[in-house]
Design a protein around this motif. Structure first.
Motif, short mmCIF file in Angstrom:
data_model
loop_
_atom_site.label_atom_id
_atom_site.label_comp_id
_atom_site.label_asym_id
_atom_site.label_seq_id
_atom_site.Cartn_x
_atom_site.Cartn_y
_atom_site.Cartn_z
N ALA A 140 74.01 -4.55 66.37
CA ALA A 140 75.16 -5.09 67.10
C ALA A 140 76.23 -4.02 67.29
CB ALA A 140 75.76 -6.27 66.35
N LEU A 141 76.85 -4.08 68.45
CA LEU A 141 78.01 -3.24 68.73
C LEU A 141 79.02 -4.12 69.45
CD1 LEU A 141 78.27 0.36 69.83
CD2 LEU A 141 79.60 -1.36 71.04
N VAL A 142 80.21 -4.24 68.88
CA VAL A 142 81.28 -5.04 69.48
C VAL A 142 82.34 -4.08 70.00
CG1 VAL A 142 83.15 -6.66 69.00
CG2 VAL A 142 80.86 -7.11 68.14
N ALA A 143 82.79 -4.33 71.22
CA ALA A 143 83.83 -3.52 71.85
C ALA A 143 85.00 -4.41 72.24
CB ALA A 143 83.28 -2.82 73.09
N VAL A 200 82.95 -1.39 66.96
CA VAL A 200 82.37 -1.57 65.62
C VAL A 200 80.87 -1.78 65.76
CG1 VAL A 200 82.34 -2.97 63.53
CG2 VAL A 200 84.51 -2.59 64.72
N ALA A 201 80.09 -1.02 64.99
CA ALA A 201 78.64 -1.17 64.96
C ALA A 201 78.23 -1.67 63.58
CB ALA A 201 77.97 0.17 65.25
N ALA A 202 77.28 -2.59 63.58
CA ALA A 202 76.79 -3.17 62.33
C ALA A 202 75.35 -3.62 62.53
CB ALA A 202 77.67 -4.35 61.90
N GLY A 203 74.73 -3.98 61.43
CA GLY A 203 73.36 -4.47 61.49
C GLY A 203 73.25 -5.80 62.22
N CYS A 255 82.62 2.85 63.15
CA CYS A 255 83.65 2.29 64.01
C CYS A 255 84.42 3.42 64.69
CB CYS A 255 84.58 1.34 63.26
SG CYS A 255 85.81 2.09 62.20
N ARG A 256 85.10 3.04 65.75
CA ARG A 256 85.88 3.98 66.56
C ARG A 256 87.11 3.25 67.02
NH1 ARG A 256 88.25 8.13 68.31
NH2 ARG A 256 87.69 9.13 70.27
N VAL A 257 88.29 3.86 66.79
CA VAL A 257 89.55 3.30 67.26
C VAL A 257 90.28 4.37 68.06
CG1 VAL A 257 91.78 2.32 66.62
CG2 VAL A 257 89.74 1.73 65.29
N ILE A 258 90.65 4.04 69.27
CA ILE A 258 91.49 4.91 70.10
C ILE A 258 92.72 4.09 70.48
CG2 ILE A 258 91.73 6.22 72.25
CD1 ILE A 258 88.67 6.50 72.28
N LEU A 290 85.19 3.99 78.21
CA LEU A 290 84.50 3.03 77.35
C LEU A 290 83.03 3.38 77.19
CD1 LEU A 290 84.42 0.36 75.76
CD2 LEU A 290 84.18 -0.82 77.94
N GLY A 291 82.37 3.74 78.27
CA GLY A 291 80.94 4.07 78.21
C GLY A 291 80.67 5.30 77.36
N ASP A 292 81.46 6.34 77.52
CA ASP A 292 81.29 7.55 76.71
C ASP A 292 81.49 7.24 75.23
OD1 ASP A 292 80.84 9.04 79.01
OD2 ASP A 292 82.85 9.95 79.03
N GLU A 293 82.51 6.46 74.93
CA GLU A 293 82.81 6.13 73.53
C GLU A 293 81.72 5.27 72.92
OE1 GLU A 293 85.06 7.67 71.89
OE2 GLU A 293 86.04 8.58 73.62
N GLU A 294 81.18 4.34 73.70
CA GLU A 294 80.10 3.49 73.20
C GLU A 294 78.85 4.31 72.90
OE1 GLU A 294 76.41 1.11 73.80
OE2 GLU A 294 77.26 2.39 75.34
N ARG A 295 78.51 5.23 73.79
CA ARG A 295 77.34 6.08 73.55
C ARG A 295 77.53 6.96 72.32
NH1 ARG A 295 77.43 5.56 79.03
NH2 ARG A 295 78.83 7.30 79.41
N ALA A 296 78.71 7.51 72.13
CA ALA A 296 78.99 8.35 70.96
C ALA A 296 78.90 7.53 69.66
CB ALA A 296 80.36 8.99 71.08
N LEU A 297 79.43 6.31 69.68
CA LEU A 297 79.37 5.48 68.49
C LEU A 297 77.93 5.12 68.16
CD1 LEU A 297 81.18 3.94 66.37
CD2 LEU A 297 80.64 1.93 67.72
#
Length: 152
Positions: A30-33, A99-102, A79-82, A14-21
């Motif tokens: 905002a970033l929602v996971a 998902v990242a948004a303003g 966005c990123r989906v795995i 999760l941490g690696d994916e959040e940093r990449a996004l």
């Protein structure tokens, strides 16, 4: 907006994916996971594993289509989906939606939309394997369809 979609057997971090996004999304507010895990089951006989199959290429394309619909409805930046396939034990992570948004409203709504449509539209087949050796293919749930219908 391009949504990175991966279907894999391996666990994700999760941490690696959040940093990449965050690198891909740029300056967002905002970033929602959402990370879904395999439930151990609510049956009298405990679940040994959940087995998932998919149609390679088709599944990824369908998830990208769903993500494009989300991006058309809300101003999301990335966005990123795995989604994992194969045999997964109870408690293991099975799906990740980022998902990242303003702003938070768009990020929350788009993530929820993605997850609702993943449950109903993405071509996955799930089989429950129980500790006694029995197996059962998972049927579509009315509650998932109901959740999806609110977006129409």
């Amino acid at each position: 907006m391009d949504c990175k979609v991966t279907i894999q057997q391996a666990r994700f971090d999760l941490g690696d994916e959040e940093r990449a996004l965050r690198r891909d999304a740029g300056d967002v507010g905002a970033l929602v996971a959402f990370q879904g895990m395999v439930r151990s089951g609510d049956e009298a006989i405990p679940l040994a594993a959940l087995y998932l199959e998919h149609y390679p290429g088709v599944t990824e394309a369908e998830i990208r289509r769903i993500a494009a619909q989300a991006a058309a409805r809300w101003p999301i930046s990335a966005c990123r989906v795995i989604h994992r396939v194969g045999s997964l034990a109870g408690g293991e992570p099975i799906v990740l939606v980022l998902v990242a948004a303003g702003h938070r409203g768009a990020a929350f709504a788009a993530a929820e939309y993605l997850m609702d449509y993943l449950k109903t539209e993405a071509p996955f087949w799930k089989r429950e394997d129980f500790v006694d050796g029995s197996r059962r293919w998972v049927e579509a749930r009315a509650s998932d369809d109901a959740a999806c219908s609110r977006w129409q």
